[in-house]
Motif scaffolding. Structure first.
Motif, PDB file in Angstrom:
ATOM      1  N   VAL A  87       1.081  -1.084  -0.160  1.00  0.00           N
ATOM      2  CA  VAL A  87       0.177   0.189  -0.074  1.00  0.00           C
ATOM      3  C   VAL A  87       0.824   1.331  -0.010  1.00  0.00           C
ATOM      4  N   ALA A  88       2.096   1.150   0.816  1.00  0.00           N
ATOM      5  CA  ALA A  88       2.891   2.392   0.861  1.00  0.00           C
ATOM      6  C   ALA A  88       3.409   2.519  -0.489  1.00  0.00           C
ATOM      7  N   HIS A  89       3.954   1.672  -0.882  1.00  0.00           N
ATOM      8  CA  HIS A  89       4.731   1.719  -2.452  1.00  0.00           C
ATOM      9  C   HIS A  89       3.700   2.328  -3.476  1.00  0.00           C
ATOM     10  N   GLU A  90       2.356   1.855  -3.331  1.00  0.00           N
ATOM     11  CA  GLU A  90       1.181   2.477  -4.239  1.00  0.00           C
ATOM     12  C   GLU A  90       0.935   3.910  -4.035  1.00  0.00           C
ATOM     13  N   VAL A  91       1.012   4.366  -2.960  1.00  0.00           N
ATOM     14  CA  VAL A  91       0.768   5.783  -2.456  1.00  0.00           C
ATOM     15  C   VAL A  91       1.987   6.509  -3.108  1.00  0.00           C
ATOM     16  N   VAL A  92       3.117   6.003  -2.783  1.00  0.00           N
ATOM     17  CA  VAL A  92       4.369   6.750  -3.217  1.00  0.00           C
ATOM     18  C   VAL A  92       4.679   6.817  -4.839  1.00  0.00           C
ATOM     19  N   ARG A  93       4.178   5.669  -5.479  1.00  0.00           N
ATOM     20  CA  ARG A  93       4.052   5.810  -6.903  1.00  0.00           C
ATOM     21  C   ARG A  93       3.053   6.653  -7.444  1.00  0.00           C
ATOM     22  N   ALA A  94       1.878   6.697  -6.764  1.00  0.00           N
ATOM     23  CA  ALA A  94       0.775   7.419  -7.385  1.00  0.00           C
ATOM     24  C   ALA A  94       0.894   8.839  -7.136  1.00  0.00           C
ATOM     25  N   SER A  95       1.874   9.384  -6.322  1.00  0.00           N
ATOM     26  CA  SER A  95       2.182  10.798  -5.912  1.00  0.00           C
ATOM     27  C   SER A  95       2.916  11.210  -7.238  1.00  0.00           C
ATOM     28  N   GLY A  96       3.822  10.432  -8.010  1.00  0.00           N
ATOM     29  CA  GLY A  96       4.369  10.940  -8.908  1.00  0.00           C
ATOM     30  C   GLY A  96       5.645  11.473  -8.702  1.00  0.00           C
ATOM     31  N   PRO A  97       6.527  11.680  -9.633  1.00  0.00           N
ATOM     32  CA  PRO A  97       7.815  12.323  -9.286  1.00  0.00           C
ATOM     33  C   PRO A  97       7.758  13.500  -8.669  1.00  0.00           C
ATOM     34  N   PRO A  98       8.507  13.996  -7.953  1.00  0.00           N
ATOM     35  CA  PRO A  98       8.532  15.319  -7.464  1.00  0.00           C
ATOM     36  C   PRO A  98       8.734  16.507  -8.559  1.00  0.00           C
TER      37      PRO A  98
END
Length: 104
Positions: A87-98
């Motif tokens: 779930v954490a990986h999905e949240v990080v991935r979904a947030s996109g690149p900075p």
């Protein structure tokens, strides 16, 4: 209740090496076991780091505190049947690149 971190799991369950019996074969086996333990430690620390990043993203996007962000992640694991790391990986991935800061 505080979520168990990778550090907690490492401290609770330190890697064990096989007992020494002498000889080069034994040293080779011990080295291989130590390398596997190191790889496991690196993986656990990386996962814990990503959970922390996901919590930070949720805090920033939803304007909530750390406890509520963590509760959202844990709740998502219950709802989806996925692990906290997934779930954490999905949240990080979904947030996109900075995005680059606007310097103008």
């Amino acid at each position: 209740m505080r979520q168990e971190t990778a550090t907690d799991r490492i401290v609770r369950r330190p890697p064990t090496l096989p007992p020494t019996g002498g000889g080069h074969a034994d040293l080779h086996d011990r080295l291989a076991a130590a390398e596997r333990a190191l790889d496991d430690l690196k993986a656990r620390l990386g996962q814990d780091r990503e959970v922390g990043i996901a919590i930070g993203i949720l805090m920033a996007v939803r304007h909530i505190d750390e406890e509520n962000a963590q509760a959202l992640l844990v709740g998502a694991t219950s709802e989806t049947g996925r692990t906290l790391d997934e779930v954490a990986h999905e949240v990080v991935r979904a947030s996109g690149p900075p995005s680059a800061p606007d310097l103008d």
